[in-house]
Write a protein that holds these residues in place. Structure first.
Motif, mmCIF file in Angstrom:
data_model
loop_
_atom_site.group_PDB
_atom_site.id
_atom_site.type_symbol
_atom_site.label_atom_id
_atom_site.label_comp_id
_atom_site.label_asym_id
_atom_site.label_seq_id
_atom_site.Cartn_x
_atom_site.Cartn_y
_atom_site.Cartn_z
ATOM 1 N N ARG A 40 0.851 -1.192 0.000
ATOM 2 C CA ARG A 40 0.000 0.000 0.000
ATOM 3 C C ARG A 40 0.889 1.245 0.000
ATOM 4 N NH1 ARG A 40 -5.292 -0.050 1.391
ATOM 5 N NH2 ARG A 40 -5.171 -2.088 0.412
ATOM 6 N N PRO A 41 1.499 1.550 -1.153
ATOM 7 C CA PRO A 41 2.411 2.700 -1.225
ATOM 8 C C PRO A 41 1.736 3.988 -0.752
ATOM 9 C CG PRO A 41 2.552 1.382 -3.226
ATOM 10 C CD PRO A 41 1.385 0.850 -2.444
ATOM 11 N N GLY A 42 2.478 4.771 -0.001
ATOM 12 C CA GLY A 42 1.962 6.031 0.503
ATOM 13 C C GLY A 42 1.357 5.948 1.882
ATOM 14 N N ARG A 70 -3.765 12.935 11.401
ATOM 15 C CA ARG A 70 -5.013 13.338 12.039
ATOM 16 C C ARG A 70 -5.783 12.176 12.651
ATOM 17 N NH1 ARG A 70 -6.861 18.086 9.781
ATOM 18 N NH2 ARG A 70 -8.469 17.995 11.400
ATOM 19 N N ARG A 71 -5.377 10.971 12.382
ATOM 20 C CA ARG A 71 -6.014 9.786 12.946
ATOM 21 C C ARG A 71 -5.084 8.615 12.701
ATOM 22 N NH1 ARG A 71 -7.184 10.343 7.926
ATOM 23 N NH2 ARG A 71 -8.121 8.755 6.589
ATOM 24 N N ALA A 72 -5.379 7.461 13.283
ATOM 25 C CA ALA A 72 -4.559 6.263 13.075
ATOM 26 C C ALA A 72 -5.445 5.034 13.175
ATOM 27 C CB ALA A 72 -3.436 6.190 14.103
ATOM 28 N N VAL A 73 -5.028 3.986 12.494
ATOM 29 C CA VAL A 73 -5.716 2.701 12.552
ATOM 30 C C VAL A 73 -4.798 1.696 13.231
ATOM 31 C CG1 VAL A 73 -6.734 0.816 11.234
ATOM 32 C CG2 VAL A 73 -7.040 3.157 10.454
ATOM 33 N N LEU A 74 -5.315 1.034 14.229
ATOM 34 C CA LEU A 74 -4.551 0.043 14.975
ATOM 35 C C LEU A 74 -5.046 -1.347 14.592
ATOM 36 C CD1 LEU A 74 -3.831 0.342 18.788
ATOM 37 C CD2 LEU A 74 -4.500 -1.819 17.755
ATOM 38 N N VAL A 249 -4.259 -8.106 6.765
ATOM 39 C CA VAL A 249 -3.976 -6.930 7.590
ATOM 40 C C VAL A 249 -4.586 -5.679 6.951
ATOM 41 C CG1 VAL A 249 -2.132 -5.371 8.363
ATOM 42 C CG2 VAL A 249 -1.902 -7.843 8.696
ATOM 43 N N LEU A 250 -4.391 -5.521 5.650
ATOM 44 C CA LEU A 250 -4.937 -4.359 4.960
ATOM 45 C C LEU A 250 -6.466 -4.363 4.987
ATOM 46 C CD1 LEU A 250 -2.481 -4.196 1.940
ATOM 47 C CD2 LEU A 250 -2.698 -2.515 3.790
ATOM 48 N N ALA A 251 -7.059 -5.530 4.881
ATOM 49 C CA ALA A 251 -8.517 -5.626 4.940
ATOM 50 C C ALA A 251 -9.030 -5.234 6.318
ATOM 51 C CB ALA A 251 -8.972 -7.043 4.591
ATOM 52 N N ARG A 252 -8.325 -5.667 7.376
ATOM 53 C CA ARG A 252 -8.729 -5.296 8.740
ATOM 54 C C ARG A 252 -8.599 -3.779 8.930
ATOM 55 N NH1 ARG A 252 -11.063 -9.839 9.108
ATOM 56 N NH2 ARG A 252 -10.396 -11.413 10.631
ATOM 57 N N ALA A 256 -11.705 -1.157 9.606
ATOM 58 C CA ALA A 256 -11.705 -0.289 10.788
ATOM 59 C C ALA A 256 -11.909 1.166 10.402
ATOM 60 C CB ALA A 256 -10.395 -0.451 11.555
ATOM 61 N N GLU A 257 -11.271 1.577 9.311
ATOM 62 C CA GLU A 257 -11.330 2.983 8.925
ATOM 63 C C GLU A 257 -12.666 3.355 8.290
ATOM 64 O OE1 GLU A 257 -8.547 6.386 6.865
ATOM 65 O OE2 GLU A 257 -8.078 4.278 6.506
ATOM 66 N N HIS A 258 -13.263 2.415 7.572
ATOM 67 C CA HIS A 258 -14.470 2.759 6.820
ATOM 68 C C HIS A 258 -15.713 2.017 7.295
ATOM 69 C CE1 HIS A 258 -11.925 4.959 4.103
ATOM 70 N NE2 HIS A 258 -11.195 3.882 3.888
#
Length: 283
Positions: A40-42, A70-74, A249-252, A256-258
């Protein structure tokens, strides 16, 4: 000029592993972190640990806020939602908040089974590692074909967590079309060796060991040693940075974010995360 909405900027992903005294475990976690970032570049991806070494999640979250995020995903790097997932993860966010963290933190599901079931990406990763170890279940019933599999896990006294491991084993058995039994390294029976012996007693000639471990360590070695003594013929490596685990991991993180997973915002406290039933016994 109109600014892009905040949601257009991907949140940094903080991976939270249990941690281990074995240095190989941290190396495996860092390798997974790099693989997630490469996929996930960037997106900023950082590893953190609940125990046995820095950085702690609170420190990483504070650094991200100081850098202007401004926010984070754990995302918990856990395969069951036992004590570490139910108590330690919320405590980590609470510690960050107590230290002055102001940005929202979105918490993802563990990598193991959830209410939605066993993620196909987890099963694909388990199958990959088993195949790489020589545990082939394809083809005719010849001398090299595996006809039984033990899913080796760390172990926990949490009955609900054990049930999710059994759920993963059942799903893996459906994918592989061979009997799959769970074996543990500690805390609960049966051991991996006993599970191998049970499969052999039921008629399996070649038993392989799939690994319900993300990284190497003492418990992984204990489980493999027990299975080896019982006559297993193939031993899968930990999931590590398997491509399927990277996608999971990316799916989790994305869910979480959306999605509708717990969010701890600037005017909230960690106690506002939907309650769970904590266990007094750690994994």
């Amino acid at each position: 000029m109109r600014l892009a909405p905040l949601t257009a900027v991907p949140a940094p992903i903080v991976l939270v592993a249990h941690g281990s005294r074995d240095p190989r475990a941290a190396l495996a976690t860092e390798a997974l972190s790099r693989a997630v970032a490469a996929a996930r570049p960037g997106v900023v991806v950082r590893a953190s640990y609940l125990d046995h070494g820095p950085p702690r999640p609170a420190a990483v979250l504070a650094e991200l806020e100081a850098a202007g995020h401004r926010r984070a995903v754990l995302v918990p790097l856990l395969l069951t939602a036992a004590y570490h997932g139910q108590v330690d993860i919320p405590d980590a966010v609470a510690a960050a908040r107590s230290a002055g963290l102001g940005i929202p933190v979105l918490v993802g599901d563990v990598l193991g089974p959830t209410e939605a079931g066993v993620d196909p990406r987890l099963l694909a990763g388990l199958s990959r590692r088993l195949t790489e170890a020589g545990g082939s279940v394809d083809g005719a019933a010849d001398a090299g074909r595996v006809d039984g599999v033990v899913l080796a896990a760390a172990g926990t006294r949490d009955a609900v967590a054990r049930r999710t491991v059994e759920e993963a084993a059942e799903a893996l058995g459906a994918v592989l079309a061979v009997p799959v039994r769970v074996g543990y390294a500690s805390a609960s029976p049966p051991t991996a060796g006993v599970a191998v012996a049970e499969l052999r007693a039921s008629g399996a000639r070649r038993v392989a060991v799939a690994t319900y471990f993300l990284a190497p360590g003492r418990l992984y070695e204990t489980a493999m040693g027990s299975a080896r003594e019982a006559g297993a013929v193939a031993f899968a490596a930990p999931l590590g940075d398997a491509p399927e685990l990277v996608r999971l991991v990316l799916a989790r993180a994305e869910a979480a974010e959306h999605g509708s997973l717990p969010r701890v915002g600037m005017n909230e406290t960690v106690s506002e995360i939907p309650s769970v039933r904590p266990s007094s016994i750690r994994e």
